[in-house]
Design an enzyme around this catalytic site. Structure first.
Site, PDB file in Angstrom:
ATOM      1  N   ASP A  13      -0.770  -9.013   2.179  1.00 30.72           N
ATOM      2  CA  ASP A  13      -0.681  -7.635   2.687  1.00 30.72           C
ATOM      3  C   ASP A  13       0.367  -7.613   3.797  1.00 30.72           C
ATOM      4  OD1 ASP A  13      -1.421  -4.868   3.101  1.00 30.72           O
ATOM      5  OD2 ASP A  13      -2.479  -5.502   4.900  1.00 30.72           O
ATOM      6  N   SER A  14       0.749  -6.409   4.171  1.00 29.27           N
ATOM      7  CA  SER A  14       1.687  -6.264   5.280  1.00 29.27           C
ATOM      8  C   SER A  14       1.040  -6.687   6.602  1.00 29.27           C
ATOM      9  CB  SER A  14       2.138  -4.807   5.395  1.00 29.27           C
ATOM     10  OG  SER A  14       1.016  -3.993   5.673  1.00 29.27           O
ATOM     11  N   CYS A  76      -2.089  -4.666  -1.002  1.00 28.20           N
ATOM     12  CA  CYS A  76      -1.295  -3.703  -0.238  1.00 28.20           C
ATOM     13  C   CYS A  76      -0.818  -2.668  -1.246  1.00 28.20           C
ATOM     14  CB  CYS A  76      -0.112  -4.420   0.412  1.00 28.20           C
ATOM     15  SG  CYS A  76       1.033  -3.312   1.258  1.00 28.20           S
ATOM     16  N   GLU A 155      -3.794  -2.107  13.136  1.00 22.07           N
ATOM     17  CA  GLU A 155      -3.114  -3.344  13.538  1.00 22.07           C
ATOM     18  C   GLU A 155      -3.293  -3.636  15.029  1.00 22.07           C
ATOM     19  OE1 GLU A 155      -1.161  -5.822  11.894  1.00 22.07           O
ATOM     20  OE2 GLU A 155      -2.060  -4.984  10.084  1.00 22.07           O
ATOM     21  N   CYS A 187      -4.593   2.910   0.975  1.00 26.65           N
ATOM     22  CA  CYS A 187      -3.975   1.901   1.846  1.00 26.65           C
ATOM     23  C   CYS A 187      -5.108   0.977   2.251  1.00 26.65           C
ATOM     24  CB  CYS A 187      -3.355   2.554   3.080  1.00 26.65           C
ATOM     25  SG  CYS A 187      -2.842   1.349   4.324  1.00 26.65           S
ATOM     26  N   HIS A 189      -5.567  -0.800   4.730  1.00 23.91           N
ATOM     27  CA  HIS A 189      -5.970  -0.754   6.144  1.00 23.91           C
ATOM     28  C   HIS A 189      -7.040   0.327   6.384  1.00 23.91           C
ATOM     29  CE1 HIS A 189      -2.288  -3.054   6.934  1.00 23.91           C
ATOM     30  NE2 HIS A 189      -2.654  -3.191   8.200  1.00 23.91           N
TER      31      HIS A 189
HETATM   32  N1  DGL Z   1      -2.197  -2.213   3.710  1.00 21.85           N
HETATM   33  C1  DGL Z   1      -0.951  -1.600   3.346  1.00 21.85           C
HETATM   34  C2  DGL Z   1      -1.146  -0.671   2.155  1.00 21.85           C
HETATM   35  O1  DGL Z   1      -2.162  -0.771   1.482  1.00 21.85           O
HETATM   36  C3  DGL Z   1      -0.386  -0.992   4.590  1.00 21.85           C
HETATM   37  C4  DGL Z   1       0.988  -0.583   4.465  1.00 21.85           C
HETATM   38  C5  DGL Z   1       1.832  -0.612   5.696  1.00 21.85           C
HETATM   39  O2  DGL Z   1       2.091  -1.710   6.182  1.00 21.85           O
HETATM   40  O3  DGL Z   1       2.318   0.447   6.062  1.00 21.85           O
HETATM   41  O4  DGL Z   1      -0.304   0.125   1.816  1.00 21.85           O
END
Ligand code: DGL
Length: 274
Positions: A13-14, A76, A155, A187, A189
């Site tokens: 993931d990011s 992600c 985050e 998302c 997150h």
């Molecule tokens: N968890 C990522 C997603 O599902 C977050 C994306 C981001 O870093 O903006 O899209």
């Protein structure tokens, strides 16, 4: 190359968002070992170009491939939307995303066939949920909404603080008078903000997150490729982050309920590319 059943499942993931998928894998597939990479130093991916998201995602996937994973879960949505085909062409192991499972779950739950999709700018722009939903069922109305403020709240570890309520309210205001019965957290997150999101949505809306559905896909793919770990000897997950260890550790402890998660630093990509 022989893929070993005892090999770990890679999750990327990011940032910390993919931990919402890790939690489900950890719970429902107790034999499977997880190796995770969160690219927290370059998070959020949502506002980045498609080229950058592809490049960064490939770097994470390459790093895990070198560590010997048997499957990759792109936990992600932003990366899933633009990298799945590329990753599937590149690697010999199965690669799964989170958009198709989330779309499937939402279509299953919605009775009015009006579904809101909350996601990053990149995911909403890609129309990946529209495409996934229309391939499952015709005549579903999608109400897309980009919520770029949400990922930074998670985050930075502020996701439990009461004072984020005005940000939540402002971001979700466009949905206040819309008619829909289901909202996809598009998302990974966003499940950390589940209760705050629910509070701002019209009464009676069901929230769907793809994490649980994704683990069903992981399970059936492991079975289909004869890759499940039947030896029963799972190792503790290892989490790699490109960002700060302490921030990652405290969210992993809180969200996963693991007392002392094994969090390590990893460097990806070219210097200065952050
Ligand atoms: N968890 C990522 C997603 O599902 C977050 C994306 C981001 O870093 O903006 O899209």
């Amino acid at each position: 190359m022989k893929i070993l059943n005892e090999a770990p499942i890679g999750v990327i993931d990011s940032g910390v968002g993919g931990l919402t998928v890790v939690k489900e894998i950890h719970h429902y597939l107790p034999n499977e070992t997880i190796l995770y990479i969160g690219d927290d130093a370059r998070c959020p991916y949502g506002p980045r170009s498609v080229e950058e998201v592809k490049e960064f995602t490939m770097e994470m996937a390459e790093a895990l491939a070198e560590m010997g994973i048997k499957m990759l879960v792109v936990a992600c949505n932003t990366a899933t939307a633009v990298t799945l085909d590329m990753l599937r062409e590149r690697f010999p192991f199965p690669v799964l995303g989170v958009i198709e499972p989330g779309a499937r779950a939402a279509v299953h739950v919605s009775s009015t066939r009006k579904i809101a999709v909350l996601g990053t700018i990149g995911t909403i722009k890609s129309k990946a949920y529209e495409n996934a939903i229309s391939s499952i069922s015709a005549n579903v109305e999608i109400i897309p909404l980009a919520c770029p403020e949400f990922v930074p709240l998670v985050e930075s570890g502020q996701y439990k603080q009461k004072n984020i309520q005005p940000i939540m309210q402002k971001s979700l205001e466009p949905l206040a008078h819309m008619k829909f019965d289901t909202a996809i957290l598009g998302c990974t997150h966003y499940p950390l903000l589940h209760d705050q999101i629910q509070e701002q949505l019209p009464a009676g809306v069901t929230i769907v997150s793809s994490a649980y559905e994704t683990v069903r896909d992981v399970e059936s793919t492991l079975a289909g490729f004869n890759l499940a770990n039947i030896s029963g000897a799972r190792k503790e997950p290892i989490f790699y982050t490109t960002g700060r260890l302490e921030g990652f550790k405290s969210i992993a402890t809180d969200w996963l309920g693991i007392e002392s998660p094994d969090v390590r630093h990893i460097i990806l990509g070219k210097p200065g590319c952050q």
